[in-house]
Design an enzyme around this catalytic site. Structure first.
Site, PDB file in Angstrom:
ATOM      1  N   LYS A   1     -71.728 -36.685   4.273  1.00 11.57           N
ATOM      2  CA  LYS A   1     -71.944 -37.723   3.846  1.00 11.57           C
ATOM      3  C   LYS A   1     -71.489 -38.991   3.991  1.00 11.57           C
ATOM      4  CE  LYS A   1     -69.878 -37.304  -1.298  1.00 11.57           C
ATOM      5  NZ  LYS A   1     -71.522 -38.368  -1.718  1.00 11.57           N
TER       6      LYS A   1
ATOM      7  N   THR B   1     -68.717 -38.797  -8.425  1.00 11.05           N
ATOM      8  CA  THR B   1     -67.881 -38.057  -8.973  1.00 11.05           C
ATOM      9  C   THR B   1     -66.852 -37.982  -8.818  1.00 11.05           C
ATOM     10  OG1 THR B   1     -69.560 -35.810  -8.591  1.00 11.05           O
ATOM     11  CG2 THR B   1     -67.793 -35.482  -9.073  1.00 11.05           C
TER      12      THR B   1
ATOM     13  N   GLY C   1     -88.499 -31.812  -0.642  1.00  8.80           N
ATOM     14  CA  GLY C   1     -87.153 -31.430  -0.111  1.00  8.80           C
ATOM     15  C   GLY C   1     -86.115 -30.079  -0.432  1.00  8.80           C
TER      16      GLY C   1
ATOM     17  N   THR D   1     -81.550 -38.371  -8.339  1.00  6.13           N
ATOM     18  CA  THR D   1     -82.208 -38.818  -6.853  1.00  6.13           C
ATOM     19  C   THR D   1     -80.455 -40.001  -6.697  1.00  6.13           C
ATOM     20  OG1 THR D   1     -83.985 -39.075  -6.316  1.00  6.13           O
ATOM     21  CG2 THR D   1     -83.000 -40.864  -5.265  1.00  6.13           C
ATOM     22  N   THR D   2     -79.760 -39.966  -5.995  1.00  7.07           N
ATOM     23  CA  THR D   2     -78.410 -40.967  -5.686  1.00  7.07           C
ATOM     24  C   THR D   2     -78.418 -42.352  -4.508  1.00  7.07           C
ATOM     25  OG1 THR D   2     -77.799 -39.653  -3.647  1.00  7.07           O
ATOM     26  CG2 THR D   2     -77.326 -39.366  -6.257  1.00  7.07           C
TER      27      THR D   2
ATOM     28  N   HIS E   1     -65.727 -33.190   1.277  1.00 10.58           N
ATOM     29  CA  HIS E   1     -67.114 -33.066   1.250  1.00 10.58           C
ATOM     30  C   HIS E   1     -67.992 -32.983   2.862  1.00 10.58           C
ATOM     31  CE1 HIS E   1     -67.829 -35.256  -2.996  1.00 10.58           C
ATOM     32  NE2 HIS E   1     -68.901 -34.201  -2.975  1.00 10.58           N
TER      33      HIS E   1
END
Length: 254
Positions: free
Chosen positions: A147, A154, A11, A86-87, A143
């Site tokens: 997104k 954050t 990735g 990882t989110t 962003h």
């Protein structure tokens, strides 16, 4: 020399981290895990951790949330420390992260940037002085247009750091368009901007009477997250089981 397995190596972030580690004399990626091997990696790539033959000190995880359960199961069973980057993890997966931390060292943070995590500490000190002096607190985050979530994790972490320093006495406001009233002194406003290819920008505003103080962090590339992940991996290798975050990394290097 810290030996690393890169989970999600093919990735974008996996490739970024591979380049960072390649230039780091204190770390080495000995193997990668990715179901889609692009053939460009300088180390062996396996489809799963179960297939991996190389021994390592720590795993850096920047993969899909779909692969998180198998990763945590493996690291817990083999007592292998893991940096979880990882989110988009579910509540069940977050609980599994906590359970895995009872078996091995796990580091998870809302943002891997060393700059953001230093800012979290600065905001705690600033909030104690400025909020209690009547300053209003606002966060504006920006962003890229792709997104999906808003506000960013954050931005919420920044708000949480200030709120915790103030005894969690504040609530968060995301939209004021449906009301006509003065700002609540006990609110933290959070605004999200989406557009273009903005990597990430977070601005925290303390607005008082006749003066404004601003803290701002701008990420110009995703490499800032990769650098933090590598620092976290070097910190985590050899640690006792437990749940760590980037504040622990910063404290260890202070």
């Amino acid at each position: 020399m810290v030996k690393i397995i890169m989970h999600g190596c093919c990735g974008h972030m996996g490739q970024v981290i591979s380049q960072i580690v390649n230039e780091d004399a204190d770390a080495q990626i000995v193997a990668g895990i990715d179901p889609f091997d692009n053939g460009k990696m300088e180390y062996p790539v396996y489809k799963s951790l179960e297939d991996c033959k190389e021994e390592a000190d720590v795993v850096i995880d920047f993969a899909s949330a779909k692969a998180e359960d198998a990763l945590l199961d493996y690291c817990g069973a083999h007592k292998l420390p893991v940096v979880v980057c990882t989110t988009g993890l579910s509540e069940e997966q977050l609980q599994k992260v906590a359970e895995t931390a009872k078996k091995t060292a796990v580091l998870k943070s809302a943002n891997m940037s060393l700059g953001i995590n230093t800012l979290l500490n600065l905001l705690k000190s600033a909030a104690k002085v400025l909020a209690e002096a009547g300053f209003d607190m606002e966060i504006v985050e920006k962003h890229h247009k792709h997104k999906l979530d808003a506000p960013s994790g954050t931005a919420l972490a920044l708000a949480d750091s200030m709120n915790e320093a103030l005894g969690n006495a504040y609530h968060y406001t995301y939209d004021r368009s449906d009301r006509r009233e003065e700002r609540d002194p006990k609110e933290i406003g959070i605004s999200a901007v989406r557009g273009g290819n903005i990597v990430g920008e977070h601005e925290v505003i303390f607005a008082g009477t006749d003066e404004v103080i601003e803290f701002k962090h701008t990420a110009y590339s995703k490499a800032v997250f990769g650098k933090g992940a590598v620092q976290a991996a070097k910190f985590l290798a050899g640690r006792e089981p437990g749940l760590y975050d980037m504040q622990d990394v910063i404290a260890a290097n202070a």
